[in-house]
Motif scaffolding. Structure first.
Motif, PDB file in Angstrom:
ATOM      1  N   HIS A 117      28.844  10.433  38.019  1.00  0.00           N
ATOM      2  CA  HIS A 117      28.043  10.884  37.203  1.00  0.00           C
ATOM      3  C   HIS A 117      28.324  10.171  35.794  1.00  0.00           C
ATOM      4  CE1 HIS A 117      25.205  13.438  34.742  1.00  0.00           C
ATOM      5  NE2 HIS A 117      26.116  13.677  34.007  1.00  0.00           N
ATOM      6  N   TYR A 118      27.256   9.546  35.309  1.00  0.00           N
ATOM      7  CA  TYR A 118      27.533   8.622  33.976  1.00  0.00           C
ATOM      8  C   TYR A 118      26.792   9.353  33.004  1.00  0.00           C
ATOM      9  CZ  TYR A 118      28.114   5.370  38.188  1.00  0.00           C
ATOM     10  OH  TYR A 118      28.333   4.924  39.269  1.00  0.00           O
ATOM     11  N   GLN A 119      27.310   9.189  31.662  1.00  0.00           N
ATOM     12  CA  GLN A 119      26.823   9.602  30.470  1.00  0.00           C
ATOM     13  C   GLN A 119      27.163   8.370  29.456  1.00  0.00           C
ATOM     14  OE1 GLN A 119      27.155  14.479  30.931  1.00  0.00           O
ATOM     15  NE2 GLN A 119      27.963  13.131  29.027  1.00  0.00           N
ATOM     16  N   GLN A 120      26.138   8.244  28.437  1.00  0.00           N
ATOM     17  CA  GLN A 120      26.430   6.937  27.608  1.00  0.00           C
ATOM     18  C   GLN A 120      25.325   7.553  26.382  1.00  0.00           C
ATOM     19  OE1 GLN A 120      24.098   3.218  27.744  1.00  0.00           O
ATOM     20  NE2 GLN A 120      26.399   2.190  27.761  1.00  0.00           N
ATOM     21  N   HIS A 121      26.304   7.188  25.367  1.00  0.00           N
ATOM     22  CA  HIS A 121      25.425   7.346  23.841  1.00  0.00           C
ATOM     23  C   HIS A 121      25.519   6.308  23.050  1.00  0.00           C
ATOM     24  CE1 HIS A 121      23.278   9.567  20.683  1.00  0.00           C
ATOM     25  NE2 HIS A 121      24.301   9.140  19.783  1.00  0.00           N
ATOM     26  N   ILE A 122      24.562   5.451  22.505  1.00  0.00           N
ATOM     27  CA  ILE A 122      24.465   4.621  21.658  1.00  0.00           C
ATOM     28  C   ILE A 122      23.958   5.028  20.302  1.00  0.00           C
ATOM     29  CG2 ILE A 122      23.640   2.153  21.312  1.00  0.00           C
ATOM     30  CD1 ILE A 122      23.021   2.095  24.256  1.00  0.00           C
ATOM     31  N   ALA A 123      24.794   4.364  19.163  1.00  0.00           N
ATOM     32  CA  ALA A 123      24.166   4.931  17.888  1.00  0.00           C
ATOM     33  C   ALA A 123      24.442   3.619  16.963  1.00  0.00           C
ATOM     34  CB  ALA A 123      24.875   5.938  17.270  1.00  0.00           C
ATOM     35  N   LEU A 124      23.643   3.423  16.117  1.00  0.00           N
ATOM     36  CA  LEU A 124      23.169   2.191  15.320  1.00  0.00           C
ATOM     37  C   LEU A 124      22.885   2.509  13.853  1.00  0.00           C
ATOM     38  CD1 LEU A 124      23.348  -1.058  14.890  1.00  0.00           C
ATOM     39  CD2 LEU A 124      20.989  -0.952  15.571  1.00  0.00           C
ATOM     40  N   GLU A 125      23.481   2.006  12.876  1.00  0.00           N
ATOM     41  CA  GLU A 125      23.076   2.070  11.543  1.00  0.00           C
ATOM     42  C   GLU A 125      23.345   0.985  10.788  1.00  0.00           C
ATOM     43  OE1 GLU A 125      23.774   5.054   7.551  1.00  0.00           O
ATOM     44  OE2 GLU A 125      24.506   5.524   9.422  1.00  0.00           O
ATOM     45  N   GLU A 126      22.303   0.269  10.426  1.00  0.00           N
ATOM     46  CA  GLU A 126      22.376  -1.104   9.621  1.00  0.00           C
ATOM     47  C   GLU A 126      21.381  -1.337   8.481  1.00  0.00           C
ATOM     48  OE1 GLU A 126      21.908  -4.187  12.346  1.00  0.00           O
ATOM     49  OE2 GLU A 126      19.723  -3.829  12.883  1.00  0.00           O
ATOM     50  N   PRO A 127      21.404  -2.212   7.698  1.00  0.00           N
ATOM     51  CA  PRO A 127      20.394  -2.556   6.543  1.00  0.00           C
ATOM     52  C   PRO A 127      19.347  -3.255   7.056  1.00  0.00           C
ATOM     53  CG  PRO A 127      22.469  -3.870   6.323  1.00  0.00           C
ATOM     54  CD  PRO A 127      22.869  -2.849   7.586  1.00  0.00           C
ATOM     55  N   LEU A 128      18.160  -2.933   6.771  1.00  0.00           N
ATOM     56  CA  LEU A 128      16.771  -3.528   7.126  1.00  0.00           C
ATOM     57  C   LEU A 128      16.250  -3.931   6.348  1.00  0.00           C
ATOM     58  CD1 LEU A 128      15.439  -4.725   9.924  1.00  0.00           C
ATOM     59  CD2 LEU A 128      14.103  -2.368   9.755  1.00  0.00           C
ATOM     60  N   LYS A 129      15.658  -5.215   6.358  1.00  0.00           N
ATOM     61  CA  LYS A 129      14.735  -5.554   5.132  1.00  0.00           C
ATOM     62  C   LYS A 129      13.541  -5.940   5.444  1.00  0.00           C
ATOM     63  CE  LYS A 129      16.235  -8.603   2.247  1.00  0.00           C
ATOM     64  NZ  LYS A 129      16.756  -9.827   1.341  1.00  0.00           N
ATOM     65  N   GLU A 130      12.483  -5.068   5.022  1.00  0.00           N
ATOM     66  CA  GLU A 130      10.983  -5.019   5.566  1.00  0.00           C
ATOM     67  C   GLU A 130      10.158  -5.286   4.136  1.00  0.00           C
ATOM     68  OE1 GLU A 130      10.223  -1.492   7.441  1.00  0.00           O
ATOM     69  OE2 GLU A 130      10.704  -2.427   9.425  1.00  0.00           O
ATOM     70  N   GLU A 131       9.535  -6.377   4.209  1.00  0.00           N
ATOM     71  CA  GLU A 131       8.448  -6.703   2.953  1.00  0.00           C
ATOM     72  C   GLU A 131       9.403  -6.582   1.741  1.00  0.00           C
ATOM     73  OE1 GLU A 131       5.408  -3.987   2.821  1.00  0.00           O
ATOM     74  OE2 GLU A 131       4.574  -4.607   4.606  1.00  0.00           O
ATOM     75  N   GLY A 132      10.470  -7.274   2.023  1.00  0.00           N
ATOM     76  CA  GLY A 132      11.452  -7.491   0.769  1.00  0.00           C
ATOM     77  C   GLY A 132      12.232  -6.462   0.257  1.00  0.00           C
ATOM     78  N   VAL A 133      12.073  -5.017   0.875  1.00  0.00           N
ATOM     79  CA  VAL A 133      12.638  -4.014   0.665  1.00  0.00           C
ATOM     80  C   VAL A 133      13.670  -3.633   1.638  1.00  0.00           C
ATOM     81  CG1 VAL A 133      12.344  -1.534   0.180  1.00  0.00           C
ATOM     82  CG2 VAL A 133      10.759  -3.044  -0.593  1.00  0.00           C
ATOM     83  N   LEU A 134      15.041  -3.286   1.018  1.00  0.00           N
ATOM     84  CA  LEU A 134      15.928  -2.882   1.961  1.00  0.00           C
ATOM     85  C   LEU A 134      16.028  -1.352   2.276  1.00  0.00           C
ATOM     86  CD1 LEU A 134      19.186  -4.996   0.680  1.00  0.00           C
ATOM     87  CD2 LEU A 134      18.273  -4.970   2.854  1.00  0.00           C
ATOM     88  N   ARG A 135      16.487  -1.056   3.459  1.00  0.00           N
ATOM     89  CA  ARG A 135      16.327   0.503   3.785  1.00  0.00           C
ATOM     90  C   ARG A 135      17.507   0.641   4.884  1.00  0.00           C
ATOM     91  NH1 ARG A 135      13.787   2.086   8.371  1.00  0.00           N
ATOM     92  NH2 ARG A 135      12.686   0.486   9.653  1.00  0.00           N
ATOM     93  N   ALA A 136      18.033   1.833   5.204  1.00  0.00           N
ATOM     94  CA  ALA A 136      18.747   1.970   6.229  1.00  0.00           C
ATOM     95  C   ALA A 136      18.051   2.062   7.555  1.00  0.00           C
ATOM     96  CB  ALA A 136      19.558   3.264   5.857  1.00  0.00           C
ATOM     97  N   PHE A 137      18.379   1.520   8.695  1.00  0.00           N
ATOM     98  CA  PHE A 137      17.733   1.537   9.780  1.00  0.00           C
ATOM     99  C   PHE A 137      18.751   2.432  10.764  1.00  0.00           C
ATOM    100  CE2 PHE A 137      17.374  -0.377  14.300  1.00  0.00           C
ATOM    101  CZ  PHE A 137      16.227   0.091  14.655  1.00  0.00           C
ATOM    102  N   HIS A 138      18.106   3.276  11.282  1.00  0.00           N
ATOM    103  CA  HIS A 138      18.863   4.275  12.397  1.00  0.00           C
ATOM    104  C   HIS A 138      18.544   4.297  13.887  1.00  0.00           C
ATOM    105  CE1 HIS A 138      20.986   6.404   9.178  1.00  0.00           C
ATOM    106  NE2 HIS A 138      19.934   6.162   8.252  1.00  0.00           N
ATOM    107  N   TYR A 139      19.067   4.021  14.688  1.00  0.00           N
ATOM    108  CA  TYR A 139      18.860   3.937  16.138  1.00  0.00           C
ATOM    109  C   TYR A 139      19.710   4.843  17.027  1.00  0.00           C
ATOM    110  CZ  TYR A 139      17.672   2.165  20.648  1.00  0.00           C
ATOM    111  OH  TYR A 139      17.204   1.937  21.801  1.00  0.00           O
ATOM    112  N   SER A 140      19.357   5.447  17.880  1.00  0.00           N
ATOM    113  CA  SER A 140      20.418   6.298  18.713  1.00  0.00           C
ATOM    114  C   SER A 140      19.612   6.381  20.014  1.00  0.00           C
ATOM    115  CB  SER A 140      20.523   7.349  18.332  1.00  0.00           C
ATOM    116  OG  SER A 140      19.707   8.488  18.175  1.00  0.00           O
TER     117      SER A 140
END
Length: 799
Positions: free
Chosen positions: A509-532
């Protein structure tokens, strides 16, 4: 690090040298026809100390006070023999020749299995690669594996370059690599199968397709488990190799055990260096003149230096009441690698390089019959921290002559518009931390039936940073996390009084959890990008073996296998030109093997064995390296939908009088794209094509001739020849494009070598010539490997 290295080496040496008041007897017992005397009893009459010879007729007696002794040798195949000997040095080497008994003993049959044979006949399709025949040669562990049927090692260049393992058509992270059951990823790339010398390795186990649950990982395509040497008594040996491309490789291995207390101290160290300045040529190696004309050249790689070093120290106890083995260990390794080009040889680098430093602490515990008879426990825990840096700050454009380019002749070196060779200027730091816990509890609950529970917990964190990024970006948290849990349950049984039928049923049986938090620039504006993202999967399988005749074993295995995306595939790796791919899905595969093992058949001085395996792999969402474009500097991984692979591998071995032995291995992996229609109902043009950028037919041949007592009494000289053949294969789908499609050409490479062991078995010298015909060699399209190369190696055993 240098002072730390010297301190550890001195500690190992001092502890071992402290015991030199006693001697050690190292010997080999053989018959006059060259056959080893197996299971012969060797005894020192005065001390009542005894040993039993192994499958090679070798034995060791330790901790012998200086003096004169009577050595008695007894074998069921010979008359007893006595010898007088003196132990007056720290190491005495002895070779005993017995005459076979004239009495017929037809009613006595002595049989047994070597460790290798026992592993290879458990039901799984597995090869156990032993290192004893190449330990004295200038050969890497990866080269040993590449000579194994069903295995193909694909390297992107010389020493220290990126390596992919292919087992029966499955490659990349579908093949998991372990060191003593601990995932290799914990050690860092400076401590790997490319850098660890064979002298430190006892054997390498290669599981093809179906993987037993005790390895406790999501190894969908197979697994490679490197078992390090664990000398039980006092020993100290070292070796040094020097050769082409200014390549240097050194290692030291030592061990000490205090018999009364059971205290154990083991240590080893290695260092590798190579300029990797071999010559390359072809349609990707050229310079452009000021007139725009392309001139193809034969060039020397000028920016590909590799350095790595490592130390491992273990201390603990063995063979005591409360533990068979308890060790606490520390591993330190570091390395740096200049980067000569991007994903292909089209773009040349002259200043880009990477560095890394890795520290790992580990704990191992093993105990049979813990608390009650039949209850065995194995525990391995490790924690590591790795500092990895990619440096690319110079924008000059280089050509294959190793000089900056000035195409317009204005006296100024041309520069990349991006600001650096591989993109934007960077001094990217990627500190990583990992911990891993692997445990196995096995209980023999009824005669020859046992139940095992296996658990693997692993955690990975990377916190990248780059001092050259804008401060506004650096203020955002940038972290990547990956957690994985693998549970396994196995029922193993041996049926019948003779145990000729073996079965293994398992569930994973396998379990995995991936989490990511990084800066992302959209239309010249920086914001925090979260992914899980979380993945939960289950798999199961079985393996069976049946000894039809004493020399013939039939084996079959099958598994519903799962492989979760790895951190490098999901998060990328700048130092290896890998882009991130967050949406990768797990691979799923139905794997099956059917094989046999015949041997070892003997008649007179001849011995023969034959093993073969048919395999079937039906894989969905296969994770593979995407094909980079012509001028690409990076690549990513992608899911390949459905792939169907069928094929076989076989190995034939022959031995004559322990003097001549030859092994021929043949492998065919017919992996084809098996998804017919896309989401719009249109048929894929390449439906039914062989898998792109993947070898599908290989042959490996090894021939060794051993000359005993040739140059001096009790010495051994070995002459070896290896031939490797890989049939050509397309870089992309065969149905795409017209004539002159990009191909990885046929490889036909020959290596030769000679090794001489002196009569006292302490000193060994070897000379190896690789790719002696200087063929242009590729494992991957447009990534040329070294041509002809020569290496000299000296090995000295102090204890």
């Amino acid at each position: 690090m240098r002072s730390y290295f010297i301190l550890l080496v001195l500690t190992i040496c001092c502890n071992i040298m402290h015991t030199q008041a006693q001697g050690r007897l190292v010997g080999q017992v053989r018959f006059a026809d060259g056959e080893p005397a197996i299971s012969a009893i060797v005894q020192l009459k005065e001390l009542q100390a005894h040993a039993v010879t192994n499958v090679d007729g070798a034995f060791v007696l330790d901790a012998l006070p200086y003096g004169s002794y009577t050595l008695e040798i007894a074998s069921v195949e010979s008359e007893p023999k006595q010898l007088e000997l003196a132990v007056n040095t720290d190491r005495v080497a002895l070779e005993v020749v017995l005459d076979r008994s004239v009495h017929a003993l037809n009613e006595v049959v002595v049989s047994g299995q070597s460790v290798r044979n026992r592993i290879e006949t458990q039901g799984f399709s597995v090869a156990a690669v032993e290192t004893k025949d190449v330990a004295f040669q200038s050969v890497q562990a990866n080269e040993m594996l590449d000579r194994t049927a069903g295995v193909r090692i694909r390297q992107g260049g010389g020493l220290g370059s990126r390596v992919d393992y292919n087992i029966n058509g499955m490659s990349g992270n579908a093949v998991r690599v372990f060191i003593d059951g601990v995932p290799l990823a914990n050690y860092g790339s400076s401590f790997s199968l490319s850098s660890i010398p064979p002298a430190m390795i006892e054997r390498v186990e290669v599981y093809k397709g179906v993987v037993p649950a005790h390895l406790s990982d999501d190894a969908l395509g197979g697994a490679i488990n490197m078992v390090l040497r664990k000398e039980g008594r006092n020993s100290l040996s070292t070796s040094y190799s020097f050769g082409s491309f200014n390549t240097h490789q050194w290692n030291l291995n030592g061990s000490y055990r205090h018999d009364k207390s059971g205290f154990v101290l083991r240590g080893s160290g290695f260092y590798n260096y190579s300029d990797n300045n071999y010559k390359v040529w072809g349609d990707k190696v050229y310079v452009t003149g000021s007139d725009g004309k392309i001139n193809y050249v034969e060039a020397e790689r000028f920016h590909d230096r590799y350095r790595s070093g490592g130390l491992t120290l273990d201390a603990g106890f063995s063979e005591v009441d409360w533990a068979d083995l308890f060790l606490v260990g520390l591993v330190r390794s570091a390395g740096d690698k200049q980067l000569q080009h991007g994903a292909t040889m089209e773009t040349v680098y002259g200043n880009r390089f990477s560095e890394q430093d890795n520290t790992l602490g580990k704990l191992s515990y093993q105990k049979t019959d813990l608390f009650t008879e039949g209850l065995d426990v194995v525990l391995n825990a490790s924690y590591s921290r790795r500092a990895r840096v990619l440096i690319d700050t110079v924008a000059h454009i280089y050509n294959w002559l190793g000089t900056p380019v000035d195409l317009n002749g204005d006296g100024q070196w041309d520069q990349w518009a991006s600001g650096a060779e591989g993109g934007q200027a960077t001094m990217a730091e990627a500190p990583e931390s990992r911990y891993s816990l692997r445990s196995t509890v096995r209980y023999l609950f009824w005669r020859q039936h046992s139940l095992s529970f296996n658990y693997l917990r692993s955690h990975f964190t990377r916190r990248p940073d780059d001092p050259l990024r804008p401060q506004a970006e650096r203020q955002f948290q940038d972290v990547r996390r990956l957690d994985k849990d693998v549970y396994g349950l196995t029922l193993e049984s041996a049926w019948g009084n003779d145990g000729r039928f073996l079965s293994s049923l398992f569930y994973k049986h396998y379990q995995q959890h991936i989490a990511l938090e990084e800066p992302l620039k959209e239309e010249g504006v920086l914001r925090a990008f979260h992914y899980s993202k979380s993945n939960r999967e289950g798999g199961f399988g079985a393996a069976f073996s049946y000894k039809l005749w004493p020399r013939l074993t039939l084996m079959t295995s099958a598994e519903k296998a799962v492989r979760l995306p790895e951190h490098n595939e999901v998060f990328g790796n700048d130092a290896e030109n890998i882009d991130s791919a967050y949406e990768l899905k797990p691979e799923r595969s139905l794997n099956a093997n059917l094989g046999f093992y015949l041997g070892r058949l003997s008649w007179g001085p001849h011995r023969l064995y034959l093993q073969g395996n048919l395999f079937y792999r039906e894989t969905r969402d296969m994770i593979r390296q995407a094909i980079a474009s012509q001028h690409a500097e990076t690549f990513a991984f992608e899911n390949q939908d459905e792939v169907l692979s069928k094929g076989f591998d076989a190995e034939l071995g022959y031995d004559y009088a322990r003097h001549l032995n030859a092994v021929v291995g043949v492998s065919s992996f017919n992996a084809r794209f098996n998804k017919r229609y896309d989401q719009h109902g249109a048929q894929y043009i390449y439906y039914g094509d062989r898998l792109r950028n993947e070898p599908f037919f290989t042959i490996n041949t090894q021939v060794n001739y051993h000359l005993h007592d040739g140059l001096q009494p009790h010495s051994r000289t070995t002459f070896s020849v290896n031939w490797a053949y890989v049939h050509e294969f397309y870089r992309d789908w065969a149905s795409l494009g017209g004539a002159n499609k990009a191909m990885v050409p046929t490889q036909s490479l020959v290596d030769v070598g000679i090794t001489h062991q002196m009569s006292d078995k302490r000193l060994a010298l070897s000379l190896d010539a690789k790719n002696i015909f200087n063929q242009q060699a590729f494992d991957n399209w447009a990534l040329q490997k070294p041509g002809r190369a020569f290496y000299v190696k000296i090995t000295y055993t102090l204890l």
